[in-house]
Structures are given as structure tokens and as C-alpha cells.
Write a protein that holds these residues in place. Structure first.
Motif, PDB file in Angstrom:
ATOM      1  N   PRO A 344      -7.438  29.684 -50.104  1.00 33.25           N
ATOM      2  CA  PRO A 344      -5.779  29.329 -49.494  1.00 33.25           C
ATOM      3  C   PRO A 344      -6.098  28.834 -48.017  1.00 33.25           C
ATOM      4  CG  PRO A 344      -5.920  31.432 -50.731  1.00 33.25           C
ATOM      5  CD  PRO A 344      -7.355  31.157 -50.443  1.00 33.25           C
ATOM      6  N   THR A 345      -5.263  27.975 -47.559  1.00 31.01           N
ATOM      7  CA  THR A 345      -4.951  27.478 -46.265  1.00 31.01           C
ATOM      8  C   THR A 345      -5.121  28.690 -45.180  1.00 31.01           C
ATOM      9  OG1 THR A 345      -2.771  27.289 -46.543  1.00 31.01           O
ATOM     10  CG2 THR A 345      -4.438  25.246 -47.130  1.00 31.01           C
ATOM     11  N   ARG A 346      -4.475  29.596 -45.698  1.00 29.36           N
ATOM     12  CA  ARG A 346      -4.255  30.878 -44.613  1.00 29.36           C
ATOM     13  C   ARG A 346      -5.782  31.339 -44.557  1.00 29.36           C
ATOM     14  NH1 ARG A 346      -1.607  32.296 -49.018  1.00 29.36           N
ATOM     15  NH2 ARG A 346      -2.441  34.144 -50.232  1.00 29.36           N
ATOM     16  N   PHE A 347      -6.733  31.105 -45.473  1.00 28.48           N
ATOM     17  CA  PHE A 347      -7.980  31.578 -44.967  1.00 28.48           C
ATOM     18  C   PHE A 347      -8.991  30.423 -44.745  1.00 28.48           C
ATOM     19  CE2 PHE A 347      -6.026  34.961 -47.791  1.00 28.48           C
ATOM     20  CZ  PHE A 347      -6.395  36.165 -46.943  1.00 28.48           C
ATOM     21  N   SER A 348      -8.583  29.645 -44.417  1.00 29.16           N
ATOM     22  CA  SER A 348      -9.175  28.391 -44.017  1.00 29.16           C
ATOM     23  C   SER A 348      -9.705  27.564 -44.989  1.00 29.16           C
ATOM     24  CB  SER A 348     -10.499  28.859 -42.907  1.00 29.16           C
ATOM     25  OG  SER A 348     -11.545  29.431 -43.569  1.00 29.16           O
ATOM     26  N   GLY A 349      -9.385  27.636 -46.085  1.00 27.33           N
ATOM     27  CA  GLY A 349      -9.550  26.638 -47.137  1.00 27.33           C
ATOM     28  C   GLY A 349      -8.667  25.437 -47.309  1.00 27.33           C
ATOM     29  N   LEU A 350      -8.748  24.701 -48.348  1.00 25.21           N
ATOM     30  CA  LEU A 350      -7.946  23.582 -48.430  1.00 25.21           C
ATOM     31  C   LEU A 350      -6.793  24.044 -49.445  1.00 25.21           C
ATOM     32  CD1 LEU A 350     -10.330  20.626 -48.733  1.00 25.21           C
ATOM     33  CD2 LEU A 350      -8.917  21.444 -46.683  1.00 25.21           C
ATOM     34  N   GLY A 351      -6.769  25.156 -50.029  1.00 28.64           N
ATOM     35  CA  GLY A 351      -5.530  25.301 -51.170  1.00 28.64           C
ATOM     36  C   GLY A 351      -5.584  24.955 -52.298  1.00 28.64           C
ATOM     37  N   ILE A 352      -6.840  24.086 -52.743  1.00 34.46           N
ATOM     38  CA  ILE A 352      -7.274  23.838 -54.075  1.00 34.46           C
ATOM     39  C   ILE A 352      -8.075  24.861 -54.871  1.00 34.46           C
ATOM     40  CG2 ILE A 352      -8.009  21.677 -55.226  1.00 34.46           C
ATOM     41  CD1 ILE A 352      -7.880  20.112 -52.784  1.00 34.46           C
ATOM     42  N   ASN A 353      -7.207  25.538 -55.591  1.00 32.94           N
ATOM     43  CA  ASN A 353      -7.935  26.452 -56.190  1.00 32.94           C
ATOM     44  C   ASN A 353      -8.878  26.186 -57.173  1.00 32.94           C
ATOM     45  OD1 ASN A 353      -6.092  28.491 -54.821  1.00 32.94           O
ATOM     46  ND2 ASN A 353      -4.459  27.969 -56.327  1.00 32.94           N
ATOM     47  N   ASN A 354      -9.926  27.086 -57.219  1.00 32.06           N
ATOM     48  CA  ASN A 354     -10.741  26.825 -58.666  1.00 32.06           C
ATOM     49  C   ASN A 354     -10.388  27.184 -60.052  1.00 32.06           C
ATOM     50  OD1 ASN A 354     -12.959  26.880 -60.389  1.00 32.06           O
ATOM     51  ND2 ASN A 354     -14.373  27.899 -58.895  1.00 32.06           N
ATOM     52  N   GLN A 423     -18.810  29.605 -37.713  1.00 31.81           N
ATOM     53  CA  GLN A 423     -17.999  30.979 -38.045  1.00 31.81           C
ATOM     54  C   GLN A 423     -16.789  31.234 -36.901  1.00 31.81           C
ATOM     55  OE1 GLN A 423     -20.724  34.326 -38.029  1.00 31.81           O
ATOM     56  NE2 GLN A 423     -22.196  33.544 -39.259  1.00 31.81           N
ATOM     57  N   CYS A 424     -16.964  30.765 -35.650  1.00 32.91           N
ATOM     58  CA  CYS A 424     -16.001  31.167 -34.786  1.00 32.91           C
ATOM     59  C   CYS A 424     -14.742  30.075 -34.926  1.00 32.91           C
ATOM     60  CB  CYS A 424     -16.361  30.863 -33.349  1.00 32.91           C
ATOM     61  SG  CYS A 424     -15.307  30.879 -32.007  1.00 32.91           S
ATOM     62  N   ALA A 425     -15.241  28.969 -35.309  1.00 33.69           N
ATOM     63  CA  ALA A 425     -14.047  27.692 -35.787  1.00 33.69           C
ATOM     64  C   ALA A 425     -13.085  28.138 -36.801  1.00 33.69           C
ATOM     65  CB  ALA A 425     -14.805  26.341 -35.975  1.00 33.69           C
ATOM     66  N   ILE A 426     -13.781  28.743 -37.713  1.00 40.48           N
ATOM     67  CA  ILE A 426     -12.870  29.006 -39.004  1.00 40.48           C
ATOM     68  C   ILE A 426     -12.376  30.414 -38.694  1.00 40.48           C
ATOM     69  CG2 ILE A 426     -13.327  29.914 -41.555  1.00 40.48           C
ATOM     70  CD1 ILE A 426     -15.891  28.093 -41.665  1.00 40.48           C
ATOM     71  N   MET A 427     -12.910  31.305 -38.075  1.00 42.84           N
ATOM     72  CA  MET A 427     -11.859  32.568 -37.844  1.00 42.84           C
ATOM     73  C   MET A 427     -10.902  32.288 -36.902  1.00 42.84           C
ATOM     74  SD  MET A 427     -13.204  34.845 -39.965  1.00 42.84           S
ATOM     75  CE  MET A 427     -11.977  36.096 -39.005  1.00 42.84           C
ATOM     76  N   ARG A 428     -11.011  31.125 -36.124  1.00 43.47           N
ATOM     77  CA  ARG A 428      -9.879  30.888 -35.258  1.00 43.47           C
ATOM     78  C   ARG A 428      -8.629  30.184 -36.260  1.00 43.47           C
ATOM     79  NH1 ARG A 428     -12.872  28.305 -31.748  1.00 43.47           N
ATOM     80  NH2 ARG A 428     -12.595  26.143 -32.424  1.00 43.47           N
ATOM     81  N   VAL A 429      -9.099  29.300 -37.037  1.00 39.98           N
ATOM     82  CA  VAL A 429      -8.082  29.051 -38.055  1.00 39.98           C
ATOM     83  C   VAL A 429      -7.546  30.099 -38.739  1.00 39.98           C
ATOM     84  CG1 VAL A 429      -7.784  27.493 -40.138  1.00 39.98           C
ATOM     85  CG2 VAL A 429      -9.234  26.709 -38.419  1.00 39.98           C
ATOM     86  N   VAL A 430      -8.074  31.058 -39.306  1.00 43.28           N
ATOM     87  CA  VAL A 430      -7.615  32.230 -39.958  1.00 43.28           C
ATOM     88  C   VAL A 430      -6.608  32.729 -39.057  1.00 43.28           C
ATOM     89  CG1 VAL A 430      -8.049  34.297 -41.128  1.00 43.28           C
ATOM     90  CG2 VAL A 430      -9.408  32.313 -41.337  1.00 43.28           C
ATOM     91  N   GLU A 431      -7.206  33.273 -37.890  1.00 42.91           N
ATOM     92  CA  GLU A 431      -6.275  34.184 -36.771  1.00 42.91           C
ATOM     93  C   GLU A 431      -5.297  33.451 -36.167  1.00 42.91           C
ATOM     94  OE1 GLU A 431      -9.322  35.735 -34.342  1.00 42.91           O
ATOM     95  OE2 GLU A 431     -10.322  36.864 -35.549  1.00 42.91           O
ATOM     96  N   GLY A 432      -5.369  31.961 -35.858  1.00 46.21           N
ATOM     97  CA  GLY A 432      -4.325  31.371 -35.273  1.00 46.21           C
ATOM     98  C   GLY A 432      -3.281  30.885 -36.260  1.00 46.21           C
ATOM     99  N   LYS A 433      -3.710  31.085 -37.344  1.00 41.52           N
ATOM    100  CA  LYS A 433      -2.628  30.247 -38.422  1.00 41.52           C
ATOM    101  C   LYS A 433      -2.416  29.030 -38.046  1.00 41.52           C
ATOM    102  CE  LYS A 433      -0.621  34.746 -39.171  1.00 41.52           C
ATOM    103  NZ  LYS A 433       0.750  35.585 -39.326  1.00 41.52           N
ATOM    104  N   THR A 434      -3.384  28.083 -37.968  1.00 43.61           N
ATOM    105  CA  THR A 434      -3.333  26.657 -37.533  1.00 43.61           C
ATOM    106  C   THR A 434      -3.371  25.510 -38.727  1.00 43.61           C
ATOM    107  OG1 THR A 434      -5.730  26.533 -37.136  1.00 43.61           O
ATOM    108  CG2 THR A 434      -4.472  27.083 -35.410  1.00 43.61           C
ATOM    109  N   SER A 435      -2.800  25.935 -39.710  1.00 46.31           N
ATOM    110  CA  SER A 435      -3.076  25.158 -41.125  1.00 46.31           C
ATOM    111  C   SER A 435      -1.876  24.207 -41.527  1.00 46.31           C
ATOM    112  CB  SER A 435      -3.651  25.869 -42.263  1.00 46.31           C
ATOM    113  OG  SER A 435      -4.920  26.741 -42.093  1.00 46.31           O
ATOM    114  N   SER A 436      -0.773  24.545 -40.507  1.00 42.56           N
ATOM    115  CA  SER A 436       0.448  23.854 -41.108  1.00 42.56           C
ATOM    116  C   SER A 436       0.517  22.379 -41.155  1.00 42.56           C
ATOM    117  CB  SER A 436       1.716  24.167 -39.893  1.00 42.56           C
ATOM    118  OG  SER A 436       1.090  23.668 -38.658  1.00 42.56           O
ATOM    119  N   TRP A 437      -0.444  21.570 -40.502  1.00 49.22           N
ATOM    120  CA  TRP A 437      -0.573  20.132 -40.957  1.00 49.22           C
ATOM    121  C   TRP A 437      -1.177  19.869 -42.081  1.00 49.22           C
ATOM    122  CZ3 TRP A 437      -5.242  17.735 -41.444  1.00 49.22           C
ATOM    123  CH2 TRP A 437      -6.502  18.402 -41.048  1.00 49.22           C
ATOM    124  N   LEU A 438      -1.805  20.782 -42.878  1.00 45.73           N
ATOM    125  CA  LEU A 438      -2.438  20.684 -44.220  1.00 45.73           C
ATOM    126  C   LEU A 438      -1.443  21.048 -45.457  1.00 45.73           C
ATOM    127  CD1 LEU A 438      -6.007  21.898 -44.111  1.00 45.73           C
ATOM    128  CD2 LEU A 438      -5.343  19.674 -44.513  1.00 45.73           C
TER     129      LEU A 438
END
Length: 674
Positions: A344-354, A423-438
Motif C-alpha cells: 500500500p502507498t502508506r507503506f511506501s508502495g504504489l498500491g497496486i496489489n499482487n 532505507q532512509c528515503a523509504i522510511m521517510r515516506v512511511v513516517e511522513g505520510k508523503t504519498s498524497s500525490w500518488l
């Protein structure tokens, strides 16, 4: 307006915005009537309503006498539907769609060994749209046969059900049979004799309500040992007798039919995935939205009604991995990245499920969420709308909790294979909730649409990938041009333009809440007699924290992955910048009886706590909508502004453009002054 159909007289109240003409077909006669007044009346008999030129809304009301079980003068509102007979069928149609009906029939199929499914259309009238009908999901069918009524697009599902309430009531289920209705599709399950009895009653009573059974369009699903008996009872009807058939988006019957149905669906979706894959080369954002928001919802529904079908989706997952992802990123991807994108996007993914992994959980969640209505339809318990809503909420909560736990485990395993910087970049996405543009739809009116290069550069920054088609050397300083250098190089003023992009976005949003917003307010003027350059901030907004008090803001956009910050946590970097801003500006602003707030964020959208607090405050004052809507809108606007600002640093020129007139900057000024 009053209409009489097969002895049933119904009164209509007609409202409209302008005089229109509406057409009615009856036998061989076409009647045309100017609808400039609501006093006209027709005797329709078995006519079909061909079309209404809107804007009209016709509200169904029973006439003075009770009409076939409908209470006197009772309007066809949602409250009426939930208080008269057949409440269960109506509630399932209006609130959840057809999953309850499918699950009820599927659950009883082994018990009876036979199902009678009839798909029929009936004469329908447009009705006033109620707010409770907004969740209805009816797919209307139109046929060319003259005796079949045309379903009008936009006609709400509960009004179909109100028109058929007396008919459904007269066909109430017996102990050894069960009937379900979804819009104009009816079904009955039981022993063969009872199913034939049910059909005979429907064929006899249906036309009085404008419901004409169509045996050619109907299907009798039986287990092989009942085929001979089925032909005896239904030999006089042109009904298809099969061992399995599609029913309300799923399949009832033998496993071979179900497997073949799923296989054909998957093959169709594989072809569908190839289309956004081709479109992704020129319109990646639109292609991504089509796949994540629309196309995958189709196979998600199939997985909710079909048990144990995950293995059939392997070709679809291969198409996503081998065709869509490479086209979206314009490059090859590692196995770890492909696994990451399925989160999911909140876990730094693209939200396209397998799709091979979601089938089991989707089916379990669906059965748990609909069990109250299903059991009530099957006659195994009493129906309660409160219990039904609780079951849905509980099933969704438990499903999300379980899926989140699985996603966390997958994310930890993926991070172990990546470099520390990623790792740092991806964890920043998860903790900062920066996926709204996706997750936001690319609406041009809200400035949510991105150019192809902007979208891909945003993905590159999100996953710390090297953007495609970058120059080898920086045109400003001559250094090796990498993602890191593009974000930090101050040559050419692109870093300032990135800052101004965020500042202008905040100012535009603030101007929709507070009337007085000024850019670059001067706190202290520069003096010619001293070296003091003065103080100038980014934004001044009156009335933010206190009425009629000027609130001043200064924006700073930080690259938390810069070499000087590589050994510090992102939140610590933002906090240090905030404190530095306060030391520079707070006292001077307060001396002029204003308030100062630093607005600090990272290049990928991670907000400092004071910036986040300001957004929350602005969301509570923005428009008259719910806080969740306004907050999401503000964060999305900021997120998109950040993506555009990153593209500016990556693709903008760091050299000045020289005029072709042969003058340097300001050189011709002296000649004009002479």
C-alpha cells in the motif's frame, strides 16, 4: 399526472426546469405531449417509456386507495423501503450491492442442488433522487424489444425495488426454496418442483407489475444428477439447463465453469493491463491512476465473490511486473523494488496489489462483512441494520489490521536488501505520510495533473532512483550531475525557485481562508548608513492565530539526504532549521506585535510539526466541508507543488539566457537615458 397500468393507478408529481416534450410508446401508437404542466394524464397499459428529456424528476406516490400492498399516500423514500415488506432485499440492494445475494445463493447451492436464475426487465418510471440512494450501484440494461421497458440512466435502485415490492411479497419464499432480487434480476433456489412453481407464479403475476419473464434469457443451473428431472419440469420452456453459469459477477455451479470463467476474466485483464502499459510511456500519471483506481477494482470484486482463485491470477501479475512497471519507470526494476511497489502507498508502495496474494483475504473479508444479510436472506436469523453495519465495520477493521501487519513484515524484509540511503528515503515516506500525490486523482482544475517528466521525477525522488535522461555534468558548476547534486546545487537560482513554488502554494491556500495575504513582508527596513540588510519574510497573513494580528511565516525547503545531514534523523534536521529561523526572526516580529511561525519541510514533503499544525489550523477554517476533506486537499496541493519544484531542480537550466540584441543585462539603459 396520473397513469394507469393493468388496473393499477399511480399518481405522479412532475417537476421540471423548462418545458420539454416526452415520448411514450404504446403498441403501434406514439404519443407526444407537451409537458408544460403537470395536469396531463395517460392510460399506458403495457407501454414502455422510451425516454425523458431531463431535467425532470417524477415522484412516485400511491393514489387514494391502497395500491397492491403499498400503504396509502406513502412516498417511495428510503424510509418507506426499510419499513415495508421485503426490507431485506431492498437493504441489500441499496447499501451493499449484489454480494449478499450471490453469497446467499452460493451458500444454499449445495443444499438444494439446483438454482433458477431469471434476468428480466420491466416497465419502469423515473423517480425523485433521494440522498440515501447515492450508494446504489445499478447497471442498467437497454433492449430493443418493444415489450421490454427501458431503464433510464441515473434511475436509482431503490425505486426499482419499490415498484416490485408487491410482486416480491406475493412470491415469498417457502421452507424448501429461497428467492433473491437484485434490481430487475431475480433468482430462486430450491428443489426443481418448487422452482417451477415459483416461475409459474412469476409469469402469471409479473406482467401486472410490468415485469415480463424472459425464458430465453434465463438459466437453470443444476447438478448433473438432476438434469433429466429438470428437462421434465422445464421442457416446455426455452430455458438453458446447465451445470454452471455466471450469476451477479460470480459463478454458481461446477468447478470447471468457475475456473473457465476466472481464466477468461484474467486473460481479458491481461489485455487491459497492456493498454495502460502503452499509455504509460506518454501519460504515466493517467495510466497509473487507471490501473490503481479502476482496473484493479474489477478483479478485486471477482476475488470477493469467488473462492480460492488466487492461482489463476499469475498471468496478470506477470503482466504488471514485466509490462506495466518498466513502462511506468522507463527502466528495469529489481525484484525487491517490484515487491515494494505491491505494498500500500502508506507503506511506501504504489498500491497496486499482487492479485495472487489478495484473493484469500478479499473473499474472507467479503463473507464476514455480509454474513448478517446473507443469513437473514437464507432465513437463518433476524435482520438488523445496526448489526449489519457493525459486521461490515468489524470485517474491514480486522482485514486492514491483518493486511497492515503483513505489509510491515514485507517492508522489513525488503528494506534489509536495500542500501542505507534508500532505507532512509523509504522510511521517510512511511513516517511522513508523503504519498498524497500518488493517491489523488489527477484533476486539472485542482492543479493535481503532472507532466510525464514531473511524475517520473517524483517517483525517482520517492524511491531514490536515478532519474532518466539526466545530463552527465551540471551546466552551472560542471560537477557530476546526480539526483543529490540537482537538489543541492545553488547555481542558477533553481533552489530559490523551488522555495518560491512552495511559498506561492501556501499563499494561494491561505488566501482562500484569510482575506489579507501578502508576499515578502518587510519586518525591518535596510538602512543606507549601516550594513544591516533588513529583515524580509515570505508570507504575512492577518488573523491566523489571533484576530487582526499579523502572522508572519518563513519557508525553508531542506534536502534531508544532503551529505551534511547524512548522520542525522530527518525530524532532527527539521527541528534544527525551525529553531534557527526563530532565532533570526521571532524577536523582530514580536517587537512589531506580530507572531512568527517557521514553515519547514523536506524536498519530499516531510513536514515539521509547526508546519503540520498550521495546515491543520487552516483545514479547520477552509470552507464548510469536513476536516478530513480540507486537510487532504491542502496536503495534496503541497505535495504536488513539491513534485513540481523537484522537477525544476532536475530539469531547469542553471545558466542565464543572453539576449540576441547584443547587449548585456542593463547595458542599453544608458543609451535610453541620454
Amino acid at each position: 399526472m396520473a397513469l394507469e397500468m393493468a388496473g393499477m393507478r399511480v399518481k405522479f408529481s412532475l417537476s421540471y426546469n423548462s418545458p420539454k416534450t416526452w415520448f411514450l410508446w404504446q403498441e403501434d401508437v406514439v404519443a407526444m405531449q407537451d409537458a408544460s404542466g403537470p395536469s396531463s394524464s395517460f392510460i399506458l397499459g403495457r407501454c414502455a417509456l422510451l425516454g425523458v428529456l431531463f431535467p425532470y424528476s417524477i415522484h412516485l406516490i400511491a393514489d387514494e386507495k391502497q395500491v397492491r400492498g403499498v400503504p396509502q399516500q406513502q412516498e417511495s423514500t428510503y424510509d418507506t423501503v426499510t419499513s415495508v415488506h421485503c426490507t431485506l432485499q431492498q437493504y441489500a440492494n441499496c447499501c451493499q450491492g449484489n454480494r449478499e445475494h450471490y453469497n446467499a445463493i452460493y451458500g444454499c447451492s449445495n443444499q438444494f442442488g439446483i438454482i433458477q436464475v431469471l434476468q428480466m426487465d420491466f416497465l419502469c418510471f423515473p423517480s425523485k433522487k433521494h440522498s440515501h440512494d447515492q450508494q446504489s450501484s445499478l447497471v442498467h440494461k437497454q433492449y430493443t424489444e418493444p415489450h421490454i421497458g427501458y431503464a433510464i440512466p441515473g434511475f436509482q435502485i431503490s425505486n426499482f425495488n419499490v415498484a416490485l415490492l408487491p410482486l416480491v411479497k406475493s412470491l415469498t419464499a417457502k421452507e424448501n426454496r429461497l428467492q433473491t432480487w437484485y434490481a430487475d434480476d431475480s433468482a430462486c433456489i430450491g428443489n426443481i418442483k418448487e422452482v417451477r412453481s415459483w416461475y409459474d407464479q412469476l409469469a402469471e403475476q409479473g406482467p401486472a407489475y410490468g415485469y415480463f419473464p424472459e425464458p430465453k434469457r434465463s438459466c437453470l443451473i443444476v447438478t448433473p444428477q438432476f438434469e433429466d428431472e429438470a428437462r421434465i419440469f422445464f421442457g416446455d420452456l426455452d430455458v438453458q439447463i446447465v451445470n454452471g453459469h455466471r450469476f451477479l459477477g460470480g459463478v454458481i455451479g461446477d468447478c470447471m465453469t468457475a475456473d473457465d470463467f476466472v481464466r477468461k476474466k484474467v486473460a481479458m485483464w491481461v489485455d487491459c493491463v497492456e493498454k495502460p502499459s502503452k499509455a504509460a510511456t506518454k501519460s504515466p500519471q493517467a495510466a497509473y491512476t487507471a490501473l490503481s483506481k479502476s482496473l484493479q477494482c474489477e478483479w478485486s470484486y471477482l476475488q470477493r465473490v469467488m473462492h480460492n482463485c488466487g492461482g489463476a491470477f499469475v498471468p496478470l501479475q506477470d503482466a504488471i511486473l514485466k509490462a506495466f512497471y518498466p513502462a511506468l519507470f522507463e527502466g528495469d526494476l529489481s525484484d525487491a523494488e517490484c515487491k515494494l511497489f505491491s505494498l500500500p502507498t502508506r507503506f511506501s508502495g504504489l498500491g497496486i496489489n499482487n492479485p495472487t496474494e489478495t484473493a484469500s483475504s478479499s473473499y474472507h473479508t467479503s463473507t464476514q462483512g455480509t454474513k448478517v444479510v446473507v443469513e437473514a436472506i437464507k432465513g437463518c436469523g433476524e435482520f438488523s441494520s445496526a448489526c449489519h453495519l457493525d459486521a461490515i465495520s468489524k470485517a474491514r477493521h480486522e482485514s486492514r489490521k491483518a493486511l497492515d501487519e503483513i505489509a510491515k513484515q514485507k517492508l522489513d524484509a525488503i528494506l534489509a536488501t536495500l542500501s542505507p540511503g534508500r532505507q532512509c528515503a523509504i522510511m521517510r515516506v512511511v513516517e511522513g505520510k508523503t504519498s498524497s500525490w500518488l493517491t489523488t486523482l489527477p484533476l486539472q482544475s485542482c492543479h493535481f495533473d503532472l507532466a510525464p517528466v514531473q511524475f517520473r521525477d517524483g517517483l525517482a525522488l520517492r524511491y531514490l532512483r536515478h532519474p532518466s535522461n539526466l545530463p552527465a555534468k551540471c551546466d552551472g558548476c560542471g560537477a557530476n550531475f546526480t539526483l543529490q547534486h540537482a537538489l543541492d546545487c545553488k547555481k542558477g537560482g533553481l533552489v530559490i525557485l523551488r522555495h518560491n513554488e512552495i511559498r506561492d502554494c501556501i499563499g494561494d491556500l491561505a488566501s482562500q481562508v484569510w482575506p489579507q495575504v501578502i508576499k515578502e513582508p518587510i519586518v525591518n527596513e535596510a538602512t543606507a548608513t549601516s550594513s544591516d540588510p533588513g529583515l524580509r519574510l515570505d508570507l504575512g497573513i492577518r488573523g491566523v492565530w489571533q484576530p487582526q494580528v499579523e502572522a508572519l511565516f518563513d519557508v525553508r525547503v531542506i534536502d534531508t539526504d544532503a551529505p551534511s545531514h547524512c548522520h542525522r534523523a530527518p525530524n532532527s534536521i527539521l527541528e534544527s532549521s525551525s529553531q534557527e529561523k526563530k532565532r533570526m526572526y521571532k524577536k523582530a516580529v514580536e517587537d512589531r506585535r506580530g507572531t512568527f511561525t517557521p514553515f519547514v519541510l523536506s524536498v519530499d514533503g516531510l513536514l515539521h510539526k509547526e508546519a503540520s499544525h498550521f495546515i491543520k489550523h487552516m483545514a479547520t477554517a477552509l470552507w464548510d466541508k469536513a476536516y478530513s476533506i480540507t486537510s487532504s486537499y491542502i496536503r495534496s496541493r503541497l505535495s504536488f507543488a513539491g513534485v513540481r519544484a523537484v522537477r525544476l531542480c532536475l530539469r531547469g537550466s542553471r545558466t542565464k539566457w543572453r539576449s540576441g540584441l547584443g547587449f548585456d543585462d542593463g547595458a542599453p539603459l544608458a543609451s535610453f537615458m541620454e
